[in-house]
Design a protein around this motif. Structure first.
Motif, PDB file in Angstrom:
ATOM      1  N   LEU A 185       0.831  -1.205   0.000  1.00  0.00           N
ATOM      2  CA  LEU A 185       0.000   0.000   0.000  1.00  0.00           C
ATOM      3  C   LEU A 185       0.870   1.261   0.000  1.00  0.00           C
ATOM      4  N   LEU A 186       1.889   1.279   0.826  1.00  0.00           N
ATOM      5  CA  LEU A 186       2.762   2.449   0.879  1.00  0.00           C
ATOM      6  C   LEU A 186       3.525   2.623  -0.428  1.00  0.00           C
ATOM      7  N   ARG A 187       3.931   1.524  -1.031  1.00  0.00           N
ATOM      8  CA  ARG A 187       4.664   1.616  -2.304  1.00  0.00           C
ATOM      9  C   ARG A 187       3.758   2.205  -3.388  1.00  0.00           C
ATOM     10  N   HIS A 188       2.488   1.847  -3.351  1.00  0.00           N
ATOM     11  CA  HIS A 188       1.549   2.411  -4.326  1.00  0.00           C
ATOM     12  C   HIS A 188       1.355   3.912  -4.111  1.00  0.00           C
ATOM     13  N   VAL A 189       1.093   4.266  -2.866  1.00  0.00           N
ATOM     14  CA  VAL A 189       0.833   5.670  -2.551  1.00  0.00           C
ATOM     15  C   VAL A 189       2.063   6.531  -2.885  1.00  0.00           C
ATOM     16  N   LEU A 190       3.226   5.988  -2.560  1.00  0.00           N
ATOM     17  CA  LEU A 190       4.457   6.727  -2.813  1.00  0.00           C
ATOM     18  C   LEU A 190       4.735   6.878  -4.307  1.00  0.00           C
ATOM     19  N   ALA A 191       4.478   5.834  -5.062  1.00  0.00           N
ATOM     20  CA  ALA A 191       4.701   5.917  -6.507  1.00  0.00           C
ATOM     21  C   ALA A 191       3.836   7.038  -7.094  1.00  0.00           C
ATOM     22  N   ASP A 192       2.599   7.108  -6.641  1.00  0.00           N
ATOM     23  CA  ASP A 192       1.709   8.183  -7.105  1.00  0.00           C
ATOM     24  C   ASP A 192       2.285   9.550  -6.740  1.00  0.00           C
ATOM     25  N   TYR A 193       2.692   9.666  -5.485  1.00  0.00           N
ATOM     26  CA  TYR A 193       3.220  10.943  -5.012  1.00  0.00           C
ATOM     27  C   TYR A 193       4.464  11.356  -5.799  1.00  0.00           C
ATOM     28  N   LEU A 194       5.388  10.425  -5.993  1.00  0.00           N
ATOM     29  CA  LEU A 194       6.641  10.764  -6.661  1.00  0.00           C
ATOM     30  C   LEU A 194       6.420  11.072  -8.140  1.00  0.00           C
ATOM     31  N   ARG A 195       5.464  10.367  -8.740  1.00  0.00           N
ATOM     32  CA  ARG A 195       5.162  10.643 -10.140  1.00  0.00           C
ATOM     33  C   ARG A 195       4.630  12.053 -10.301  1.00  0.00           C
ATOM     34  N   THR A 196       3.666  12.437  -9.472  1.00  0.00           N
ATOM     35  CA  THR A 196       3.035  13.738  -9.680  1.00  0.00           C
ATOM     36  C   THR A 196       3.872  14.889  -9.118  1.00  0.00           C
ATOM     37  N   SER A 197       4.511  14.693  -7.951  1.00  0.00           N
ATOM     38  CA  SER A 197       5.233  15.805  -7.340  1.00  0.00           C
ATOM     39  C   SER A 197       6.651  15.948  -7.828  1.00  0.00           C
ATOM     40  N   ARG A 198       7.293  14.846  -8.189  1.00  0.00           N
ATOM     41  CA  ARG A 198       8.712  14.916  -8.499  1.00  0.00           C
ATOM     42  C   ARG A 198       9.023  14.434  -9.907  1.00  0.00           C
ATOM     43  N   SER A 199       7.979  14.180 -10.703  1.00  0.00           N
ATOM     44  CA  SER A 199       8.168  13.698 -12.068  1.00  0.00           C
ATOM     45  C   SER A 199       9.062  12.464 -12.148  1.00  0.00           C
TER      46      SER A 199
END
Lengths: 544, 544
Positions: free
Chosen positions: B221-235
């Motif tokens: 779950l954390l890996r999913h949430v983080l992937a989303d965050y890093l994709r949108t916030s940090r490209s």
């Protein structure tokens, strides 16, 4: 692309129905156009007013995108002159072929080690230096030459040698569930209510000192409580300053190995031993020398003694892992004497010492040591729950400060709030009371399992190592394939580990199965063992 | 000692007023008498009935002590014949001088690698073998000979070479408090209530899968949430499978370095760089090649380019640590191109990327990479709180599974319940809202500090690197001793770090002070800076 062409190009690609804001879309499209050179370096981009009008979007959006692109170095903005596409071609890789190319290097701002007072970092320096651009051709040639030498590094862009060894020998399993998984305690009995009460208490106080980095060695309170516990329960001789809180056995061993040995040094390990430890040792450059064990524990041969002495030894005297024998006193004293004579260090992994059935736990090897040569390691993974990740190491007195410093320097630990909770949990007596309860529970499950084994196989396949710990080892007849049995069991959702996997080599291995009983409810043990027996009988037809 | 003598000897030493139970005292005294040979091997100890009577204690106590001593190998019990002191002299260290001594070796039970089916480990084997005892003298001679060779290992029983280097170059500070400590966020603003609510929710569910070891890579779950965050916030370009949850930057770098490099390999590091990273690299056997930085970030010289290419590079493109400049796009592309040509890996430490004042964070270097050669690392230490110990690494797609396996194998991680709490904390929006609030707060404190600096020193001692992060660097005049200034400040309870300590050598160092403003309340900043200025003015009289 002229300004109007750019506007058209953008207008075609902007998707107003998209969930992605126009700001982000425009930003990406412009980046793309610049990187692909559709908007070449030096080109002037339309004013924000013009572009906003042509695209029918807010001018503020365009302004913000331009500002971001300036910041990122895609465009440069010269007051009163407009906004221009920056040169984003890669900086030249200089000097690879000839140092002379240094002169042709792009230079912006001030380079080199000297940092000018008053110079603030921005990308706008690129604009000022734009006229000193040099051709990239010499660099490409240089790269070509380097590529030839590159061919001599066949492992490039792959895992390193140690990484490859680590991955190919990894023993870790992806399985999380299934009956008989060894080494997994029953966490459903954990006193969660007490734990969360303490947890909430510390969170309510919101003490900043508990939320920051750990001082080397961990929380003072926990180190005190642990020193008391280890002195009285395990006869460990230590002061709180010698206790280093770690995240578990892996980190404890990693720390000791890095501080006390160098790559190429030898460490004696028990054969068989815990699989995870071998990886930790190898990745730090140690050569392992597997030493056979007998009923008294580690049993070095004449060859072992004639070989150059090791730098370290790693032993499990209280309860050999995974076979379960206790190291005899004579063997302990021999090891201590050998270590003293040869100036080696002994790492004592006091694995499972708390779960001993029918007898008090034995005193630690560390407590017998008078030469300060034993590093004692233990953890709360089995007594509380594995996910807690709290272990400890007792450093020799003379090295206690070095261990604390190295721990902070290498791992930059934290988790002090959790350490405070744990310290109070122990100090309030919950820890010993939990161990007492679990020992009774596990002792009962162990008996149910042993009964099931002997009911089914009598003396033919005896179980051993059950005096302590959370598993027994069921021996299989010499020459039988314990991996095949484990696979057959896995197909039936029973997770046992083949004993042979714990040995240093197939030649030295004895076949057997590690059967963990701790997290299997009493009433499920016999049925699960029947299923396991089915797997055994199918794989080893002699027993059918 | 005869039986009655022993009773007297024990009676004199038992302290009935002591807090220590009689059981424990008797156990220790008998151990002591046996180890010191006051009770020699082979001596018969009084029956439990007799000893209990003579000491005036419960017979059961004596029986229990004897049982424990049998288990520990101090005495042996032969049914119907009594209890005898065992031979606890150390086992012989065989073969060191001559293999022939093998024959005289004490042998109990079955030794060697072959483990007999049905043999259960106990120490009672010692009793059976007692008559085969051999003299210990040859072993002593053998030890003497070995001691001669021992003299050739001068570093024995001390720290290893890498350990010594680690300790002598350790940058970690024991200071936990004091104004202006760099890199420490204000944890007093952390939304503890939300956090504990989620925490309690997961503890109430008592899900065993959250209390056990982590699967390689961490909680899905954390890996999913983080992937989303890093994709949108940090490209960052990544799938959840590429995300590896770690305990922070140190572990992320340790993992990458061990998987991707071998001892003796070279890594390019920025000069200056974070002190903690150097230790992590050195202890894994890497040679660091410090590369100067300029206003555009890492700035390799012609010498750097002509040297054999490194295996790895470690860079902080978003916000150079500690100087604060942003790596230019041209420099980023140059690095990516160089790495592609020379098959090196780039570790991108996206330190402090969330705290950028007045501009959006820049896209990551990883997002520009098309060759799968960047390993992106980040952590929650500054955005939430340092003690949390949660970081992450984005592995190249092709190596994602190897990274996950290696992480489980090397570190045996857990903390899944905390990971679940964090995942929900992010998914519910608390994370971005907290960052937004803290960015405003830190931005304000930064401004107060910058105002104080310029009010006091004008342009004479400019502050830089304040566009992002939690500290600014105040530059000191060339040649001044920033360590002396930091010490003078420390004497006034102000914790600043000398910039020179971040450089690879004194020759390359520029003097300056890292001033952390994040955890200093607004109203204390100006007074604390006045105190710091006092230290500066005292140490550098030119500014008085």
């Amino acid at each position: 692309m002229r300004a109007s062409v750019l506007s058209d190009w953008l207008a075609q690609r902007l998707d107003r129905g998209s969930a992605q804001p126009v700001y982000r879309q425009l930003h990406k499209l412009l980046q793309q156009a610049i990187l692909s050179r559709e908007l070449p370096a030096g080109a002037r981009v339309p004013s924000s007013r013009l572009l906003a009008a042509e695209l029918g979007i807010a001018r503020n959006t365009v302004t913000q995108v331009y500002e971001q692109l300036v910041l990122e170095g895609y465009v440069t903005s010269a007051t009163g002159r407009g906004t221009f596409v920056a040169d984003t071609s890669p900086d030249e890789i200089v000097g690879a072929a000839e140092i002379g190319s240094m002169q042709t290097r792009k230079k912006f701002g001030v380079s080199g080690a000297a940092l000018p007072v008053g110079e603030v970092a921005t990308n706008s320096h690129r604009a000022q230096g734009a006229e000193t651009l040099a051709a990239a051709a010499p660099a490409a040639a240089a790269i070509g030459m380097e590529s030839a030498t590159q061919a001599q590094r066949p492992t490039a862009r792959a895992l390193s040698a140690r990484g490859t060894r680590l991955i190919t020998s990894a023993g870790v399993s992806k399985r999380q569930g299934g009956a008989f998984m060894p080494g997994v305690p029953d966490v459903s009995r954990f006193p969660a209510r007490v734990w969360t009460r303490l947890h909430n208490k510390y969170w309510r106080s919101l003490r900043p000192d508990l939320l920051t980095y750990a001082p080397g060695g961990g929380l003072a309170l926990l180190r005190h409580v642990l020193a008391d516990y280890l002195r009285t329960s395990r006869s460990v001789r230590c002061s709180p300053e010698q206790i280093i809180i770690t995240t578990g056995i892996h980190q404890s061993i990693d720390l000791a190995v890095r501080l006390l040995s160098d790559p190429g040094d030898t460490i004696w390990t028990e054969d068989p031993c815990y699989w995870g430890v071998r990886s930790v040792l190898h990745v730090s450059g140690l050569n392992t020398r597997p030493i056979a064990v007998d009923t008294e524990g580690l049993n070095p041969s004449a060859d072992d003694f004639t070989a150059p002495p090791p730098r370290l030894m790693l032993v499990t005297p209280s309860h050999q892992y995974p076979l379960g024998m206790v190291m005899s006193l004579a063997r302990r004293r021999m090891l201590l004497e050998y270590a003293r004579q040869h100036q080696c260090w002994i790492i004592e992994d006091d694995y499972d010492s708390e779960f001993r059935y029918g007898s008090r736990p034995l005193a630690s090897l560390q407590g017998l040591d008078t030469a300060g040569q034993v590093i004692y390691v233990g953890s709360f993974g089995k007594t509380l729950f594995p996910g807690l990740r709290v272990g400890y190491l007792v450093a020799p007195e003379a090295l206690a400060e070095s261990f604390a410093t190295a721990s902070a320097e290498l791992y930059r630990e934290g988790q002090l709030l959790q350490q405070a909770v744990l310290a109070e949990f122990i100090a309030e007596g919950h820890f010993t009371s939990h161990i007492r309860k679990m020992r009774a529970l596990y002792g009962q499950r162990r008996q149910v399992l042993l009964d099931a084994v002997s009911r089914r196989y009598g003396d033919a396949l005896p179980a051993m190592g059950g005096d302590a710990g959370l598993h027994v080892v069921m021996q299989l007849p010499e020459g039988s394939d314990d991996r095949a049995v484990a696979e057959a069991a896995l197909a039936r959702n029973i997770v046992v580990r083949p004993l042979s996997g714990y040995y240093s080599s197939r030649e030295r291995a004895n076949p057997g199965l590690l059967i963990g009983y701790a997290c299997v409810p009493d009433e499920e043990i016999a049925p699960a063992f029947d299923t396991l027996a089915e797997a055994i009988d199918t794989t080893l037809p002699a027993f059918a």
